[in-house]
Scaffold this motif. Structure first.
Motif, PDB file in Angstrom:
ATOM      1  N   HIS A 162       0.726  -1.153   0.061  1.00 24.26           N
ATOM      2  CA  HIS A 162      -0.018  -0.075   0.065  1.00 24.26           C
ATOM      3  C   HIS A 162       0.979   1.276  -0.079  1.00 24.26           C
ATOM      4  O   HIS A 162       1.671   1.306   0.884  1.00 24.26           O
ATOM      5  N   SER A 163       0.306   2.210  -0.918  1.00 25.25           N
ATOM      6  CA  SER A 163       1.124   3.471  -0.783  1.00 25.25           C
ATOM      7  C   SER A 163       0.421   4.401   0.245  1.00 25.25           C
ATOM      8  O   SER A 163       0.974   5.474   0.604  1.00 25.25           O
ATOM      9  N   GLN A 164      -0.833   4.066   0.225  1.00 27.20           N
ATOM     10  CA  GLN A 164      -1.570   4.920   1.380  1.00 27.20           C
ATOM     11  C   GLN A 164      -2.542   4.181   1.912  1.00 27.20           C
ATOM     12  O   GLN A 164      -3.202   3.054   1.418  1.00 27.20           O
ATOM     13  N   VAL A 165      -3.096   4.454   3.302  1.00 22.04           N
ATOM     14  CA  VAL A 165      -4.033   4.154   3.980  1.00 22.04           C
ATOM     15  C   VAL A 165      -4.929   5.194   4.453  1.00 22.04           C
ATOM     16  O   VAL A 165      -4.137   6.146   4.745  1.00 22.04           O
ATOM     17  N   ALA A 166      -6.416   5.153   4.618  1.00 17.40           N
ATOM     18  CA  ALA A 166      -7.186   5.898   5.304  1.00 17.40           C
ATOM     19  C   ALA A 166      -7.352   5.461   6.784  1.00 17.40           C
ATOM     20  O   ALA A 166      -7.555   4.539   7.046  1.00 17.40           O
TER      21      ALA A 166
END
Length: 490
Positions: A224-228
């Motif tokens: 993952h490059s991003q997580v919320a």
């Protein structure tokens, strides 16, 4: 100079030479053609460096394993946080702050974090003053830059803002013992409410987007490059409704996101367990197959504006294959939906859109009472374009308003031309009704949703800081029972 460079987005830094070359070329064009009009298009040769993975951190636990406890800790300079808040209050810009992150014992330095959401942040305050940028028409607020609510949009029956001041539906007096609303279904509403009361002085409660590659190019965490990180709201801090909605979409066989609850600490301040959700980034797109993922923006619309791709910058953002492909497939779809006759639409849509999947998408939003879907105020959806079949698929995103409102009502939303024309076409309307009935039998009547909720509650309780969750769970179970009754004839 190094600090200034790091303020630039990674994609801009990665393509610095290309941008410089383009600027030089435009300068030559200006010298040759004078003041003549130059129409820019977002077309370029494939960029083999953009999105390249240079480091993928494995960690100690699967981030989205809901059967184990998790711990996330963020640390950042207060001065940087204050600068970020100032930029947001002044211009609505969601700038990244550099932070150190520890996930389940693995420390990851120099991640980027920024505020996440639009309507979610409408109730944000800072130093006792409103810092949120409310959608137009909300009491006491201002519209975010470029925000245009869909034409005819109204919140659904029973939707409650966090302060509980929405009046009961006209013509239906409050029921005995029901102070805030006028009917049994509306008592259940309000989870994850519009403009949740959030304080900037409590960063541990705010919605965050964590970017692993904002300051370190090519870095990912477990792919993952991003997580919320979803917010902690006063009305429903557990966010069980969103977790259940994400699970519902997956149980229906549609693309969804992974999630898990985690203990969460920011600069030494801890909150109740937070809902951490997989973000639709490059890695997510890779898992979908060979295609291009486009994010619909809250500032945008599904309106044909001509062939100049720069005119769609506020409508859609391309997630992956940037430089190798562009927005042209989306523009082609929009133009065709706008111009096709009813007969052409009925005959030609299956070649452009996975119509059975789309029928399920529309049916799911209705079953889950999600008014903030592709035609809602946040325009929350993605378009996946399969390069093999040359067809689109609509992907669900941002379900914090699902399972809210009147269980015996429906999800009143605004307008979206694709959705409207789909439901106005007899063959597609029949397909929608078939999918609606099938989903009701499988999910509502079959008890699957109740079992999914049990699993979610167990996962929540594993984490440090877990408070009372059973009351929220029972509220949601009551809504599910009433929704099953209300939709039994569907």
């Amino acid at each position: 100079m190094t600090r200034l460079r790091r303020r630039l987005p990674v994609r801009l830094r990665q393509n610095g030479k290309l941008l410089a070359a383009c600027a030089a070329f435009l300068g030559v064009c200006w010298g040759v053609f004078g003041s003549g009009t130059v129409r820019p298009y977002a077309v370029s040769a494939p960029d083999t460096t953009a999105g390249a993975v240079t480091q993928d951190i494995t960690g100690t636990k699967d981030l989205f394993d809901t059967s184990v406890a998790h711990q996330i800790t963020l640390t950042f300079r207060d001065e940087s946080y204050q600068d970020m808040l100032t930029a947001y209050v002044k211009d609505g810009e969601k700038e990244y702050v550099e932070a150190d992150l520890t996930v389940d014992g693995t420390t990851i330095p120099s991640v980027g974090i920024r505020l996440k959401g639009n309507s979610t942040l409408a109730g944000l305050t800072w130093k006792g003053e409103s810092a949120g940028r409310r959608p137009a028409g909300r009491p006491g607020g201002e519209r975010p830059e470029g925000f245009r609510p869909p034409e005819g949009f109204q919140p659904p029956d029973g939707f409650q803002p966090p302060d509980g001041n929405q009046p009961p539906r006209e013509g239906r007096p409050p029921a005995e013992g029901d102070e805030q609303t006028g009917d049994r279904g509306r008592r259940r509403g309000g989870m994850g409410g519009f403009g949740a009361a959030l304080k900037a002085e409590e960063p541990e409660t705010l919605p965050w987007l964590i970017s692993f590659d904002e300051f370190v190019e090519g870095r990912r965490y477990q792919g993952h490059s991003q997580v919320a990180v979803r917010p902690v709201t006063g009305r429903a801090p557990t966010m069980l409704n969103e977790a259940l909605a994400i699970s519902t979409v997956g149980a229906a066989g549609e693309p969804t996101q992974s999630f898990a609850y985690s203990a969460f600490t920011v600069n030494g301040r801890s909150s109740a367990p937070r809902l951490v959700v997989e973000y639709l980034d490059e890695g997510y797109a890779e898992n979908l197959g060979d295609g291009v993922l486009y994010k619909s923006l809250a500032t945008g619309s599904f309106t044909y504006k001509g062939e100049d791709q720069t005119r769609y910058a506020s409508d859609f953002k391309q997630v992956n294959k940037v430089g190798g492909t562009d927005l042209q497939p989306v523009i082609n779809l929009i133009r065709w939906v706008d111009e096709a006759s009813d007969e052409e639409f009925a005959a030609g849509l299956p070649a452009r859109l996975e119509v059975e999947s789309f029928a399920r998408y529309v049916a799911l939003q209705e079953l889950m009472l999600n008014f903030d879907d592709m035609s809602g105020p946040g325009r929350n959806y993605y378009l996946w374009y399969d390069l093999g079949t040359r067809r689109f698929r609509v992907v669900t995103w941002d379900l914090n308003f699902a399972y809210s409102g009147d269980a015996f009502g429906g999800g009143r939303t605004g307008s979206h031309k694709l959705k409207e024309r789909f439901l106005a076409t007899p063959a597609f309307k029949k397909l929608y009704e078939e999918q609606y009935a099938a989903l009701h039998r499988k999910l509502m009547a079959g008890g699957i949703l109740s079992g999914l909720l049990d699993d979610i509650v167990r996962g929540y309780k594993l984490n440090a800081g877990a408070g009372a969750v059973d009351a929220d769970a029972e509220t949601l179970r009551a809504l599910l029972r009433e929704r099953a009754e209300a939709t039994s004839a569907g």
